[in-house]
Design an enzyme around this catalytic site. Sequence first.
Site, PDB file in Angstrom:
ATOM      1  N   GLY A 158       0.800  -1.226   0.000  1.00  0.00           N
ATOM      2  CA  GLY A 158       0.000   0.000   0.000  1.00  0.00           C
ATOM      3  C   GLY A 158       0.819   1.254   0.000  1.00  0.00           C
ATOM      4  O   GLY A 158       0.249   2.357   0.027  1.00  0.00           O
ATOM      5  N   SER A 212       1.081  -6.683  -4.551  1.00  0.00           N
ATOM      6  CA  SER A 212       1.834  -7.683  -5.312  1.00  0.00           C
ATOM      7  C   SER A 212       2.171  -8.846  -4.409  1.00  0.00           C
ATOM      8  O   SER A 212       2.841  -8.659  -3.394  1.00  0.00           O
ATOM      9  CB  SER A 212       3.106  -7.060  -5.891  1.00  0.00           C
ATOM     10  OG  SER A 212       2.809  -5.992  -6.741  1.00  0.00           O
ATOM     11  N   GLU A 438       7.107  -7.845   6.350  1.00  0.00           N
ATOM     12  CA  GLU A 438       5.753  -8.213   6.765  1.00  0.00           C
ATOM     13  C   GLU A 438       5.789  -8.894   8.122  1.00  0.00           C
ATOM     14  O   GLU A 438       6.652  -9.743   8.385  1.00  0.00           O
ATOM     15  CB  GLU A 438       5.094  -9.144   5.738  1.00  0.00           C
ATOM     16  CG  GLU A 438       4.798  -8.463   4.419  1.00  0.00           C
ATOM     17  CD  GLU A 438       4.006  -9.364   3.474  1.00  0.00           C
ATOM     18  OE1 GLU A 438       3.801 -10.541   3.834  1.00  0.00           O
ATOM     19  OE2 GLU A 438       3.594  -8.897   2.393  1.00  0.00           O
TER      20      GLU A 438
END
Length: 1553
Positions: A158, A212, A438
């Site tokens: 984002g 993605s 992440e």
Amino acid sequence: MAPANILVGSHVWVEDQDVAWIDGVVTKINGEEAEIQATNGKKVVENLSKIFPKDMEAPDGGVDDMTKLSYLHEPGVLQNLSTRYTLNEIYTYTGNILIAVNPFQRLPHLYDAQMMAHYKGVPLGELSPHVFAIADVAYRAMINEGKSNSILVSGESGAGKTETTKMLMQYLAYLGGRAATEGRTVEQQVLESNPVLEAFGNAKTVRNNNSSRFGKFVEIQFDKRGRISGAAIRTYLLERSRVCQVSDPERNYHCFYLLCAAPQEEIEKYKLGNPRSFHYLNQSNCYELVGVSDAQDYLATRRAMDIVGISKKDQDAIFRVVAAILHLGNVEFAKGKEIDSSVLKDDKSKFHLQTAAELLMCDYCALEDALLKRLMITPEEVIKRSLNPLGASVSRDGLAKTMYSRLFDWLVDTINNSIGQDPNSTCLIGVLDIYGFESFKTNSFEQFCINYTNEKLQQHFNQHVFKMEQEEYTKEQIDWSYIEFVDNQDVLDLIEKKPGGIITLLDEACMFPKSTHETFSQKLYQTFTKNKRFIKPKLSRTDFTVAHYAGEVLYQSDLFLDKNKDYVVPEHQDLLGASKCPFVAGLFPPVPEEKTKSSKFSSIGSRFKMQLQQLMDTLNSTEPHYVRCVKPNNVLKPAIFENVNVMQQLRCGGVLEAIRISCAGYPTRRPFFEFINRFKILAPEAVQGSYEEKAACTKILEKMGLKGYQIGKTKVFLRAGQMAELDARRAEKLGNAAKTIQRKIRTHITRQKFLALHNATITIQTSCRGRLACKMYESMRRQAAAIKIQKNLRRHLSRKSYQRLQFSAVTLQTGSRAMAACNVFRYIKKTKAAIIIQAYWRSYKAFSYYKKLNRAALVTQCRWRGKLGRKELRKLKMAARETGALKEAKDKLEKKVEDLTWRLQFEKRQRTDLEESKEKEISKLQQSLQEMRMKVDEANALVAKEREAAWKAVEEAAAAAAAAVKETPVPVEDTKKIDRLTAEVDHLNVSLESERQRANEWERKYVEAQESSEEKRKKLEETEGRVHQLQDSLNRLEDRLSNLESENKLLRQQALTIAQTNKLLALRSRSIMQRTESARLAELRSQSLVQRDNTEVEGRAQKALNEKQQENQDLLIRCVAQQLGFSKGRPIAACTIYKCLKQWRSFQVEKTSIFDRIVQTIGHAIEAQDNNESLAYWLSNTSYLLLLLQRTLKASGAAGAPQRRRSTSATLFGRMTQSFRGIPRGVDIAHVDDEMTNGVDNSLSHIEAKYPALLFKQQLTAYVEKIYGMIRDNLKKEISPLLGLCIQAPRTSKVSSLTVGSAAAQQSLFAHWKGIVQSFSNYLILMKASNVPSFLIRKVYTQVFSFVNVQLFNRLIHLYVCCVTTRIYYLCTHIRSPADHYLICFSLLLRRECCSFSNAEYVKAGLAELENWCYDTTEDYAGSAWDELKHIRQAIGFLVIHQKPQKTLDEVSHDLCPVLSIQQLYRISTMYWDDKYGTHSLSPDVIGNMKVLMAEDSNNAVSSSFLLDDDSSIPFSVDDLAKSTDQISVSEIEPPPLIRENAGFSFLLPISE
């Protein structure tokens, strides 16, 4: 940051939990802390080391390059980005690193052709920051230097990575010209490849609508003229699991939704429908994106496929495969008829399977067998095995994931082949669009690979930043050899190192068929136990945590093995390889048999590692350029800048790491001109006249006394904090100068005003004073005249008024006095008459009432007393009858017992006589036998001598016969002698035999007598048992009889009272009663004379007995005052006291002093409150003695009614005792006494206790509670100083080295905890040695652990002294009592170090020491002590967990910390700070919810407090102590040596003695 840099009035940055950093002004400085007035209205108190200076001279619009900031720190960087983002300046440089903040809106003016032309050929830094500038620099470097370049675009989902990558490739296509290839340009194919890859590789996630789910590296090749001549696309780690598993509210890959939104003819062609009808899509409730049309995107994807060179036939085949995957997902399975088999669930599943087979152009039955069965190939045969429904579902999902992965790889290969690569190209520009770091609630294999990639790129980024720093320092010719930067090589070694990395261990686990994720996790735990980057969670056996550069991430290894395996099921390979569709068959080409046999195991992790290494090799061979994309908010809306979110991204993106690297060297760099212009005021002499800039800068720095700076060729390089110090000195000097100027000007103005005012005042005062003097004189003259007139007038008026008043008063007094005298006379006369009348009337009335009342009372009393007398007479008659019956039964039992007693005595006498006679006979027989033996021995000796003499005679005779010639017979006289002796020996043998027979006869008689005595002994035992039974029944009858006698006595007293009241009714019998009374009195006088003589005799005996008893008591007290120790785990003193009191019948007397003396002895012994050994000894004795009294004594039931004491000899037991005194000595009295007292030792029969005994029991209870409290409080005092040191980890410069140091260093860190554990162990050993009941030991440690819980928790969230550790230790060591401890605790100031992450880890390690102690101590002594630490355990557990911002209020308050209140959770969460990893506390929403709950509970005084209270009450009762302790036996306790030889204590000796 030195404290001298911050002064009162300085503008600073201070950390804030909500907005990361807030600015304010320092209003006050107290030692190491400063008070700041923030711009948002808050008042903040913070340590000087955590405050950063604010640059007040910074431009209002910020700076385009953050290396130009005067203060290069976190708040400065954050403020600069926020300021520029507010002005829609989304790009900012940090050196040659570009930071791009996503605006979440279209800004077309930034990316049009005019903007591209504007940045073409312009050096970096001359224009505003832009992504085109980075691309232009890379392109110019490639053209000028002939070296390949790369642009690395990174950021979280984002943040705008994909859009930034598009802009880069668009600008490179603009620069690279138009090289045509088969009618389509290369740059157009490269740009149009993005929609195709996004359709098949992007999906909606929680953070981004177009995220993605793969990594992409685009290589754009250029020819010698700088034209684009070719391109290649590399992809990494497509998230295959998303095909089958989608979390709400995310979506699957875009291509599925695009196909469902295709034109109607294509939907009918592929037999598709609404996305909600497909299992792979309806797992989430999100089907559409706001502002996005799937139908239009489908057509755009088709056009993009045309541009990149994918034919219509291949496009149709691609979407056939996509549709087949959707239909496969709707195939469901049910349990078959056979065991572990499955079949298609219903017709709907058969339809979808048939449709999938048609789309894939394969056989329906073969596809069904491939999903439901497996082939197992053995050397003998091929076995077909059925799968259960779960296995069939796994097989279906595996086929779908494999098909989609092969399809995506085919697309990438096709795009690369379509674009084409230039084999002659020597330069390229690579654009890397890679996923960011992440960390979710659930992190699997994909997140592991993603974070592994980011670790690699972060290392490359750190090396590049450090290299740029080196180039800058080399350019300015300064020394930089000592500068170091942080390297994350240890994390990479943990992941990829051979042979011990995580990927290697994962591949090994995948090679073994029996390996599971549990075995894989255990292997990781064993291999990386000592690795500081690898953390094993405490609450999971399969998860593991890796400490990445951006923070710790918890990975779930459940699906690691399945996701790492890179193989296709042979049945699926054969089925799809035989498809009639060439495209599907091409996705699954046949694998050569030789390659299958020779190839090693292949895994996704190894392949990804190899691709990543190739990528790093490519990046290392190129000149890198960095673009860091930042997402300003999580709501994906423009004009919102969330500081906390941006700060976390800067940390994950390595921007703050770059700042730290810069700060490690010289973060502040100023050209000579700027530096002199700003700081020349500090050294004016350095810039006087003509001067050289470099020398002037050196003089300024030397005058300020700074060290560690460097002077370059054109710039001044300052270390971290030196710029702030120079600004502080400059501000101080400017402030002093301003104060001097203001002082002079204000003095001059004030002086002028004062002189003018002074002159005017003097003139006015002169005029006013003259006028006032004249007026005052006139006033004084008039006043004197008026006073004289007034005096004379007032005197005349007063005289006349007085005369009139005097006359009137005399007249009124005369009249009033006469009237008063008349009134008094009349009143006296009337009163006297009334009194006479009242007296006569009251006398008459009282006399009449008395006569009536007397008559009625006599009648009523007579009738009532008669009625009561009749009732009492009936009761007395009934009681007399019952008493008579009981007396008869008692007399019979007494006679029976006396008879049995006499028989017992008779049997014992007979037994004694028999034993004496037997002993006499046995002694006689033994004597006769001894005599016979002596005679036999003498006879044998005589026979032996005779035989020797005979043999000698025979030999002599033989010799004489041989010598003699004569043959005359020679008479042999010795032969007769021998015969005679032989006969005598035979006679002796016969007599010996007869004696032996007699001895045997006597032995037989002795055995028979012994048997008869044994039978009599058994009868005697039976008789004694019956005697005991009779004695028990007799005791019960005596109790009942004594109660009846007391009742009879009360009845007699009541009857006597009634008889006395009935004298009015029995006037006629008065004379008879008088004669009876006189007779009774005479009889009583005679009896009193007899009793007086008996009393004098008994008094002398009683006096001697009392003196003996007093001596025994004194000896007992002296003995008990010593520490007598223990015997068989029982205290000797307590057992001795109990046996003596019971023997002396002290419990049953109305008055005694022995109890007070024992209590005084105990009180004197425990006066030394610090002597824990003495306290433990007396706690053991008092508790055991109290238990004996609790199980023995019972309150007297008739304590209120006086009972008649019977003499000992008058009772049956007394007569039995007297009769036993006459038993002969041969009877075993000890054996009988042991049997009679055995029940007392074992069962502790109850004794009716009087008031002194019950009072003594209460005093013992009080002493047990007092001694228990003293031991508990002593232990609290001993650990209180250590608790003050245990709540905060040591803050020294060697802490970092200690954490990785030796075991001795670790022990030094936990010395205070070890001290507490040692104190617990010492007290436990002491109480065990003193045989203190385990119940009391458990209670002590339960309360002490509760005290530890309260102190640690209150210290954690409340107030602390802001001084050095030695001062804290001094205060804690001078605590006199728990009250002093609380006073000191509440007098401390607020600090946040106690709620830091490292401090929580330190306390957690200390709590682990306490837990180990409880485990080693066992539950018998520790009890539930560990559960008392629930508050501090949950608080520390909350502080050390990660991902706090993701936790909800319900999870925190119910799962993590159910015991803590909302106030306590709010206190901890607001004070928390992570000094180790920089993580944050709970989210602002959770904090806001806590505030709401606290506001609702604000009226509750209990809930508003966040502190805990220590409970110092006694947590047990005597009954609890008695229930928890086993039976106590006081028998066979050796008496102390002091009283052992005393005859008065012979009853203490064991039975054997």
